[in-house]
Each structure stands twice: as structure tokens, then as C-alpha cells.
Write a protein that holds these residues in place. Structure first.
Motif: not given
Length: 174
Positions: A91-108, A164-173
Motif C-alpha cells: 500500500l505504501v510503496a507498491p514500487w518496492w521491487r524497483d527500490c533497490q537502495t531502500f531510500t526515500s529519494e529513490e522511492s519518491r 537443480e538444487g540451485e538457490p535463487y539469486a538475491p532480489l536485493f543486494e
């Protein structure tokens, strides 16, 4: 205790907001490929997005279980502890997937793009929150919590592509 999943199903306005811009649909809980948690804990797909991603409850219990998101590109992250926290994020940040730095500036910046297309976003969001009985935390708190969960607590929730027994890659770094 009231089920939030049932509340979403019962309130069309909330379900519509969660479907778009939240990209969260309770009718899309099948991930489409066999996966499991490295820990062996229970994994239950309960919702999905339009691009083939899936929201999973982790472990045994109800709607208070940790929520892991896996996209269709082989990336995953724990994103919330419980359905209420997930819905607040959507509800607050529906764009969360694209907010890779978790900052308010990026979110704005991401919010501005969406607000251009959906000028009534805040009104629709607020109505959805009321219908679901959810308080909306400040955006900076939601982003800080997403960072804390995805990069901290979430390190213990590794999704594995079973064939394949392979882990998924991280969504966020970090």
C-alpha cells in the motif's frame, strides 16, 4: 482474529488497489516451478504478480508467517514478517521491487512516475487501508523494514530451485 486474505477478497476497492499498482493477486499462488526452502520449512504460495512472481508464506502457522517473494527470473527475498506487514508495504510503496537502495529519494522518484499515471493513488491507497483495517506507516519506515527483513532476517530464508538444487539469486543486494 480476522483473516486479511478474506478481507482482501471481500473488499473490491482494496483488492483492485493491491492488484494495481500493488501487483498482488490472491488468485496467482502457483509459482510454476518446483521450489523449496533450504531450511526444509514449509513453503506455501498464496498470491502472485502479473509477471509470474509468487508470494510465499514460510513455515507453519497463519497469516503472521514470514513472506518470501520470488520473481520469474530466479531471484527471491524475504520481504515481510506476516501478511499485515506485506500489505502495508504494497500500500505504501507498491514500487518496492524497483527500490533497490531502500531510500526515500529513490522511492519518491518511483512514486512520481506512478502518480503521473494514477493521480488518485493516495486516495485509493487510503481507502484500501481503511477497508482492511491497516494503519499506514511512514514510507521511510516501510523501506527501512523492507531492508531489515530482506538483507538481515531474510538471510535465513534461501529459496532453492528443486530440480537443480540451485538457490535463487538475491532480489536485493547489500
Amino acid at each position: 482474529m480476522r483473516s486479511l486474505i478474506n478481507a482482501v477478497r471481500e473488499h473490491d476497492e482494496a483488492a483492485r488497489f493491491l492488484a494495481w499498482p500493488g501487483d498482488f493477486d490472491l488468485d496467482r499462488g502457483d509459482h510454476g516451478e518446483e521450489v523449496h526452502l533450504a531450511s526444509g520449512a514449509v513453503l506455501e504460495g498464496f498470491a502472485g504478480d502479473g509477471a509470474g512472481g509468487t508470494f510465499f508464506f514460510c513455515g507453519a502457522g497463519g497469516e503472521d508467517r514470514p513472506v518470501l517473494y520470488a520473481d520469474s527470473e530466479g531471484r527471491a527475498a524475504l520481504i515481510a514478517i506476516g501478511l499485515p506487514e506485506l500489505l502495508q508495504l504494497l500500500l505504501v510503496a507498491p514500487w518496492w521491487r524497483d527500490c533497490q537502495t531502500f531510500t526515500s529519494e529513490e522511492s519518491r522518484r518511483l512514486a512520481a512516475e506512478l502518480l503521473d499515471d494514477m493521480p488518485d493513488l493516495v486516495t485509493r491507497r487510503d481507502h484500501a487501508a481503511v477497508a482492511l483495517g491497516l494503519a499506514l506507516p511512514a514510507e521511510r519506515h516501510v523501506l527501512a523494514r523492507l531492508r531489515e527483513v530482506a538483507l538481515g532476517i531474510g538471510q535465513d530464508f534461501v529459496l532453492v530451485f528443486t530440480p537443480e538444487g540451485e538457490p535463487y539469486a538475491p532480489l536485493f543486494e547489500d
